[in-house]
Design an enzyme around this catalytic site. Structure first.
Site, mmCIF file in Angstrom:
data_model
loop_
_atom_site.group_PDB
_atom_site.id
_atom_site.type_symbol
_atom_site.label_atom_id
_atom_site.label_comp_id
_atom_site.label_asym_id
_atom_site.label_seq_id
_atom_site.Cartn_x
_atom_site.Cartn_y
_atom_site.Cartn_z
ATOM 1 N N ASN A 118 0.847 -1.190 0.000
ATOM 2 C CA ASN A 118 0.000 0.000 0.000
ATOM 3 C C ASN A 118 0.880 1.237 0.000
ATOM 4 O O ASN A 118 2.047 1.187 0.417
ATOM 5 C CB ASN A 118 -0.917 0.017 1.229
ATOM 6 C CG ASN A 118 -0.165 -0.083 2.549
ATOM 7 O OD1 ASN A 118 -0.062 -1.177 3.109
ATOM 8 N ND2 ASN A 118 0.378 1.016 3.045
ATOM 9 N N MET A 122 4.714 0.353 5.619
ATOM 10 C CA MET A 122 4.459 0.125 7.038
ATOM 11 C C MET A 122 4.219 1.432 7.788
ATOM 12 O O MET A 122 3.715 1.434 8.911
ATOM 13 C CB MET A 122 5.644 -0.617 7.669
ATOM 14 C CG MET A 122 5.438 -2.114 7.826
ATOM 15 S SD MET A 122 4.085 -2.540 8.947
ATOM 16 C CE MET A 122 4.787 -2.005 10.512
ATOM 17 N N THR A 127 3.168 1.367 15.181
ATOM 18 C CA THR A 127 2.703 1.893 16.478
ATOM 19 C C THR A 127 3.222 3.284 16.761
ATOM 20 O O THR A 127 2.723 3.951 17.653
ATOM 21 C CB THR A 127 3.168 1.004 17.645
ATOM 22 O OG1 THR A 127 4.581 0.948 17.676
ATOM 23 C CG2 THR A 127 2.588 -0.386 17.541
ATOM 24 N N ALA A 129 6.129 3.885 18.066
ATOM 25 C CA ALA A 129 7.074 3.842 19.187
ATOM 26 C C ALA A 129 8.477 4.150 18.669
ATOM 27 O O ALA A 129 8.920 3.569 17.687
ATOM 28 C CB ALA A 129 7.047 2.481 19.861
ATOM 29 N N HIS A 440 10.622 -6.136 12.442
ATOM 30 C CA HIS A 440 11.785 -5.253 12.560
ATOM 31 C C HIS A 440 13.012 -5.899 11.918
ATOM 32 O O HIS A 440 14.088 -5.937 12.506
ATOM 33 C CB HIS A 440 12.073 -4.940 14.034
ATOM 34 C CG HIS A 440 11.004 -4.130 14.700
ATOM 35 N ND1 HIS A 440 10.791 -4.148 16.063
ATOM 36 C CD2 HIS A 440 10.084 -3.284 14.188
ATOM 37 C CE1 HIS A 440 9.778 -3.340 16.362
ATOM 38 N NE2 HIS A 440 9.338 -2.806 15.233
ATOM 39 N N ASN A 474 15.473 0.176 7.116
ATOM 40 C CA ASN A 474 15.917 -0.742 8.161
ATOM 41 C C ASN A 474 16.905 -1.774 7.647
ATOM 42 O O ASN A 474 17.778 -2.244 8.381
ATOM 43 C CB ASN A 474 14.714 -1.447 8.776
ATOM 44 C CG ASN A 474 13.847 -0.521 9.602
ATOM 45 O OD1 ASN A 474 14.196 0.637 9.820
ATOM 46 N ND2 ASN A 474 12.709 -1.006 10.035
ATOM 47 N N THR A 486 12.457 1.700 13.716
ATOM 48 C CA THR A 486 12.133 2.782 12.782
ATOM 49 C C THR A 486 12.993 4.018 12.976
ATOM 50 O O THR A 486 13.542 4.559 12.006
ATOM 51 C CB THR A 486 10.652 3.152 12.884
ATOM 52 O OG1 THR A 486 9.851 1.979 12.658
ATOM 53 C CG2 THR A 486 10.282 4.207 11.850
#
Length: 524
Positions: A118, A122, A127, A129, A440, A474, A486
């Site tokens: 998409n 991600m 989240t 964080a 991750h 990453n 991230t």
């Protein structure tokens, strides 16, 4: 895909996620005159490209995201279907997350691994964080001051906020337990604390998540004449002569039409799986490509707080702030061998249908370091293709004996932490999740100080042996990162953007070596 408005570009960015958005944003700051084309094979979720699902205008999307994220397990909260049927083709695939298996890869060794299909990658699911790396997680290459500046720049790009969620009265009791267990292990800034997050607080206390369209607004607004976003457009090869790249071959997902886009500089910001896959498909195959695949092990547990022990009552348990599922988000930083785990803690109050509090739940996730080794790798097929028509990936990944010792230590640590909070059954209330669960993954196109075969690119992200091909994300991280990846990954985007801006400066000032090719977009 529509025909690009220009025949050639200064910079082609492959990927519209957080890393691509960060490169675009930083380039716009340094080189506003640069013509930038960003491409992504996926389509938009909702009305605004690159908008985080947490902030969607569709209440059902927001609710679905909140329900999934409450698990605290990435491979579950992104909604990747690990068991359902794969789409017949990418043209038939709804935008969202897919397990690698359902994308046609051989990923039994990392069964929970998934990838976004998409716009925004991600970056519309995460989240937000953003704990910062320290110690062995850092890759300063002998210049700690520059590392500190780059990390600060990455934090600014993501709009990292130190303590946006909490601290409630119940969360304060949990934090005091962590202080007693870990408070004297590391330096003051690495004590147990509230989780830093990439958010944009609004006047109504709503915390908007940093997604690609907040990092680089033209992604969502389309109002920058020097920036073009093409969706449904997948790069199938980087075009090059063995030393310089000239652009990329791209595929219109809907029509199946292939074309070529010319660019002075190409920067690949896909993910740790598809960035090396694109290089392999392009005939760019350094020895380290796909190797050193790393992902911290994911040990998790949940305990119901013994309220009487802490002098709390159900009637006074806190509720989450608007738009949040957790009352408190806490962080136990890793501090080397004395405390090697990254603790991500989410506290939630359980209520009945009438909003009467039933219990206070503490979710404990310990990310556990895993050794970086070339044996953990992606292998690309020369005969088989995946759902996108690219070389099929086989994931080879296993924990070493030392990794298993560390994982067992983490399982014991979860039980110890929980025992200080309430009744806990280690047989049923803790688990080692399958590899891939954190999403991750790192290391597959890692950077290095020298071109000795153990890295794919230099510290700026420039691929060894190529003048104008850069990587960010990453996969470029060369260290065994224990915290959420991230923020650390954006450091690679900061470095790549700086190097690209410098290279463009030479081109804009007439350096013949950087003259843009004048051939137009060609179709085949």
């Amino acid at each position: 895909m529509t025909t690009p408005p220009h025949s050639s570009y200064d910079v082609l960015i492959v990927g519209s996620g957080i890393m691509g958005a960060s490169v675009a944003h930083l380039l716009r700051q340094e080189r506003p005159e640069a013509q930038v084309l960003m491409i992504d094979g996926g389509s938009t979720i909702g009305a605004t490209p690159g908008l985080h699902l947490h902030d969607s205008d569709d209440p059902a999307t927001v609710e679905r995201y909140g329900t999934r994220v409450s698990s605290g397990i990435q491979s579950m909260y992104v909604g990747a279907d690990l068991s359902g049927a794969a789409p017949a083709s990418l043209d038939d695939a709804a935008p969202g997350m897919y397990s690698l298996t359902n994308l046609g890869e051989e990923s039994a060794a990392m069964p929970a691994a998934a990838a976004a299909w998409n716009v925004g990658g991600m970056g519309v699911h995460w989240t937000a964080a953003t704990p910062w790396p320290a110690g062995s997680e850092c890759f300063d290459f002998g210049d700690p001051d520059q590392w500190a500046r780059d990390l600060a720049s990455a934090s600014e790009v993501l709009n990292v906020t130190s303590a946006p969620i909490g601290l409630t009265s119940a969360g304060a009791e949990v934090l005091r337990v962590f202080e007693g267990l870990f408070g004297d292990v590391g330096p003051a800034d690495r004590r147990p604390q509230l989780m830093p997050m990439a958010v944009h607080p609004a006047p109504d206390a709503y915390l908007r998540r940093t997604g690609p369209s907040l990092i680089h607004p033209p992604i969502g607004q389309g109002d920058d004449p020097a920036f073009t976003l093409l969706t449904g457009t997948m790069a199938t090869a980087v075009l090059h002569d063995g030393q310089r790249v000239t652009g990329a071959r791209v595929l219109d997902i809907a029509s199946g039409e292939s074309s070529e886009v010319d660019a002075r500089i190409v920067v690949v910001c896909a993910d740790a799986m598809r960035t090396p896959q694109l290089l392999y498909a392009s005939g760019i195959r350094p020895a380290a490509l796909g190797r050193y695949l790393n992902e911290h092990a994911f040990v998790t547990g949940r305990v119901l707080m013994d309220l009487d022990r802490f002098g709390l009552t159900r009637e006074k348990l806190p509720r989450p702030r608007p738009g949040e599922f957790a009352t408190d988000a806490l962080w136990i930083p890793q501090n080397g061998q004395d405390q090697p785990f990254h603790g991500q803690i989410t506290d939630t109050v359980f209520v009945d249908d009438h909003d009467n509090a039933l219990a206070y739940s503490v979710g404990i996730s310990l990310y556990t370091p895993v050794q970086s080794t070339p044996a953990n790798r992606l292998v690309f097929s020369d005969t088989e293709t995946d759902l996108s028509g690219m070389p099929r990936i086989r994931v080879e990944f296993a924990y070493s004996d030392d990794d298993l010792v560390m994982i067992n230590r983490a399982l014991d640590q979860v039980a110890e932490i929980a025992s200080h909070l309430g009744p806990f059954d280690p047989e049923t209330e803790r688990a080692l999740l399958p590899p891939g669960s954190s999403l991750h993954q790192t290391g597959t196109v890692r950077m290095g100080a020298v071109n000795d075969g153990s890295s794919v690119c230099d510290p700026s992200g420039r691929v060894w042996g190529y003048d104008n091909l850069y990587l960010a994300g990453n996969g470029v991280i060369p260290t065994a990162v224990v915290c959420n990846a991230t923020l650390t990954g954006v450091v690679t985007a900061v470095r790549a953007a700086r190097a690209i801006a410098t290279q463009l400066s030479g081109a804009f000032h007439g350096d013949p070596a950087d003259e843009l090719a004048t051939t137009s977009v060609s179709r085949s």
